[in-house]
Every structure is written in structure tokens, then in C-alpha cells.
Design a protein around this motif. Structure first.
Motif, PDB file in Angstrom:
ATOM      1  N   CYS A 108       0.778  -1.327   0.053  1.00 27.64           N
ATOM      2  CA  CYS A 108       0.050  -0.146   0.149  1.00 27.64           C
ATOM      3  C   CYS A 108       0.955   1.185  -0.170  1.00 27.64           C
ATOM      4  O   CYS A 108       0.376   2.308   0.018  1.00 27.64           O
ATOM      5  CB  CYS A 108      -0.801  -0.084   1.011  1.00 27.64           C
ATOM      6  N   THR A 125      -6.314   1.276   8.039  1.00 28.12           N
ATOM      7  CA  THR A 125      -7.173   0.807   8.903  1.00 28.12           C
ATOM      8  C   THR A 125      -8.385   0.154   8.368  1.00 28.12           C
ATOM      9  O   THR A 125      -9.145   0.538   7.241  1.00 28.12           O
ATOM     10  CB  THR A 125      -7.892   2.455   9.369  1.00 28.12           C
ATOM     11  N   PHE A 126      -8.280  -1.190   9.077  1.00 25.72           N
ATOM     12  CA  PHE A 126      -9.599  -2.078   8.720  1.00 25.72           C
ATOM     13  C   PHE A 126     -10.725  -1.731   9.585  1.00 25.72           C
ATOM     14  O   PHE A 126     -10.622  -1.571  10.928  1.00 25.72           O
ATOM     15  CB  PHE A 126      -9.122  -3.534   8.782  1.00 25.72           C
TER      16      PHE A 126
ATOM     17  N   PRO B 107      -6.452  -4.538  -3.002  1.00 22.46           N
ATOM     18  CA  PRO B 107      -5.688  -5.393  -2.400  1.00 22.46           C
ATOM     19  C   PRO B 107      -5.683  -5.340  -0.914  1.00 22.46           C
ATOM     20  O   PRO B 107      -5.394  -6.184   0.062  1.00 22.46           O
ATOM     21  CB  PRO B 107      -4.340  -4.899  -3.145  1.00 22.46           C
ATOM     22  N   CYS B 108      -5.869  -4.066  -0.202  1.00 20.93           N
ATOM     23  CA  CYS B 108      -5.858  -3.824   1.017  1.00 20.93           C
ATOM     24  C   CYS B 108      -7.213  -4.355   1.978  1.00 20.93           C
ATOM     25  O   CYS B 108      -6.869  -4.270   3.077  1.00 20.93           O
ATOM     26  CB  CYS B 108      -5.495  -2.304   1.312  1.00 20.93           C
ATOM     27  N   VAL B 110      -7.996  -7.340   2.178  1.00 24.15           N
ATOM     28  CA  VAL B 110      -7.522  -8.514   2.596  1.00 24.15           C
ATOM     29  C   VAL B 110      -6.456  -8.572   3.458  1.00 24.15           C
ATOM     30  O   VAL B 110      -5.524  -8.827   3.138  1.00 24.15           O
ATOM     31  CB  VAL B 110      -7.332  -9.726   1.413  1.00 24.15           C
ATOM     32  N   ALA B 122     -11.766  -1.371   4.430  1.00 23.94           N
ATOM     33  CA  ALA B 122     -10.440  -0.876   4.552  1.00 23.94           C
ATOM     34  C   ALA B 122     -10.282   0.482   3.924  1.00 23.94           C
ATOM     35  O   ALA B 122     -10.704   0.829   3.137  1.00 23.94           O
ATOM     36  CB  ALA B 122      -9.494  -1.952   3.867  1.00 23.94           C
TER      37      ALA B 122
END
Lengths: 137, 137
Positions: A108, A125-126, B107-108, B110, B122
Motif C-alpha cells: 500500500c 485501517t480496517f 488489495p488492502c 484482505v 479498509a
DNA sequence: ACGTATTCTGGAATCATTCAAGTAACCGTC
DNA sequence: GACGGTTACTTGAATGATTCCAGAATACGT
């Protein structure tokens, strides 16, 4: 290495409040300033609110602490620094947990187009529900 | 589709302040509540602070607006919703710009291990310096 | 046009955080 | 081991973004 050595090695004075803050965040990561204060006061009852904020800033500036600010929540602090790990935040209760980077090495960190910005860091941040809030809902 | 239709389609009443807020964010993305208020008042001088906050919340809840909260800055709002795009924030002046997701499809989204969290979304924030602050520094 | 639920106005309150001024404490030096 | 200067801490008040509250105004289905 003791926290005392750690502070000296970073050119910081060793004080009771600083050791107590490091201690509190050693056993419990992702605490907010208020929770840090509460824990610090169990051993040093006279520590002031500002002392905790000053200490948190000093330690964060020195790189000993990382500060995270999930949207809609007060800032949290953790001792795990230097690696590029990310966080899951619970939409229900605000609980925070660590998440290692998803896809190999810092994927990222390379945005597609930077609009002329000089990008220094990426922060992921999830958002979701923690186990406790999942069962409640 | 007009903003009036847009509001009705989402089951929201059509009011002056709501149209004005949408209008302000149409021409300028990533405005804070204060800037939205200032722009709204150029056409509707009597709009109150709370009206703007209420409108921003109502529109965000309805999915017409996306709210972003860069650490250390007041919340910003934008009309671009639904896609998973991210943001660059300037460490100097707080300027915000859009960034499309870096590596293919989300992509982020997961993470490697979710610690039992049910992850819904995300959010990626890039930090750096905008062109203007780069030359100044 | 009427009535009612929703939204807007105006003012005060809240929360996390910071500012300011004075006192206390760490620590290199004697 | 005491001294002094710099840095940290204490107390108290202020700030800024946002929210809460009660009442007046407005949208819109009937």
C-alpha cells in the motif's frame, strides 16, 4: 534492555511518569490517553492529565510510541513501532487490534498516482466488528 | 439527475441547506464542515452551524457523502462514494487529494489475520507533502 | 390547503486536547 | 555527594470541533 536504558538511549530524561506510561502500554497496547492516565495513577496517584499528554508526545516524537487516531475515537498509543503494521478497529466498541500488512512487503505504500505529493508513509485501517460485538449483534 | 432527484431517490426531504451542501461539495471536494458552512452561506446566509452538521450526517448516512477524518484534522466530506478510493494528506497544510487503489482490485481489503474481527472495509491514508509545501520546505 | 413528522435555528454543553505560568526534579559537573 | 541549569510536572484555564437541547419553521402526503 530496561525502559530506563531505552529512555536514556533516546536522549530522554528518566522520570516516574515516563516509566509508568511505558509500563502501562507494555502490558496493554492501544490505550487512549485517559486509560493510560488511569493505569499510571494506580502507581503514581498524583500524576496530572497534562503530564500524561506531555509524556505521550515526548515518547511519540522520540519514536518510542506510535500514535493512531481512528476516525471518531480519541487517539490511541502503542509501543510497537518501526514496522509497518496496521490496525482493525471495531465499529461497535472501538476496540483496536494489530494487523500485519496484507500482501507481501508494504504494497500500500505505492499509490497509483500521487498528484504531485511526495508520499512518505501509508496507513491502513480496517473497519469491522470484534468477536464480542459480533455475537451481540 | 439533479440533486433534488438524488435526495428524493434516497428518501430524503429536499431542503435549501441540503441542496446547497451538495452544491458546495460538487465543485470542491474534501471540504471541512466550516468551509461547507462558509460556502453555503454565500447563497443562504441564515443557515446555522448545526444545520450543516445535521445535513452532513444525514447525507453521509444515506450514502450520498463520504466522510474522512485525517488524524489531527477536522473531518472532510466528499461526494465521490461507492468506489474504494483512498487519500493523500499533506503533512504541511492538510490538503487532501484522491488516490485510486494502488495494486489492482482492493488489495488492502484482505488483511493477513483478522484476529476474529469481521472486516467490512479498509481505508488507506497516504501521508506526504503537497506540491506547494514541497517547494516551501 | 392541512396536519404532522422532520428539519432548522439559536444557544449552551461536551470531549479531547492544548496553552500558560509557576514549581519540582533529573542529571552533568564540581 | 551537593549545585545549578535545563527539562519535566502541576494547577488551572482555554480552545476547537462537534453535539445536545428546546422551540420555531418547513416539506410534503393526504
Amino acid at each position: 534492555m530496561t525502559d530506563t536504558d531505552l529512555l536514556r538511549r533516546h536522549g530522554l530524561r528518566v522520570t516516574g511518569p515516563r516509566l509508568a506510561v511505558l509500563e502501562a502500554l507494555e502490558s496493554h497496547a492501544h490505550l487512549g490517553a485517559d486509560e493510560v492516565l488511569r493505569r499510571v495513577r494506580t502507581t503514581l496517584p498524583s500524576v496530572s492529565v497534562q503530564a500524561v499528554y506531555d509524556v505521550l508526545h515526548a515518547l511519540a516524537d522520540a519514536g518510542l510510541l506510535r500514535r493512531i487516531e481512528p476516525a471518531g475515537h480519541p487517539a490511541r498509543y502503542e509501543r510497537r513501532t518501526g514496522d509497518n503494521h496496521h490496525h482493525v478497529v471495531c465499529r461497535g466498541c472501538g476496540a483496536v487490534d494489530d494487523v500485519d500488512c496484507a500482501v507481501g512487503h508494504a504494497p500500500c505504500l505505492v499509490p497509483s498516482s500521487t498528484s504531485g505529493f511526495a508520499v512518505e508513509a501509508a496507513e491502513v485501517t480496517f473497519w469491522g466488528l470484534c468477536p464480542a460485538c459480533r455475537t451481540t449483534a
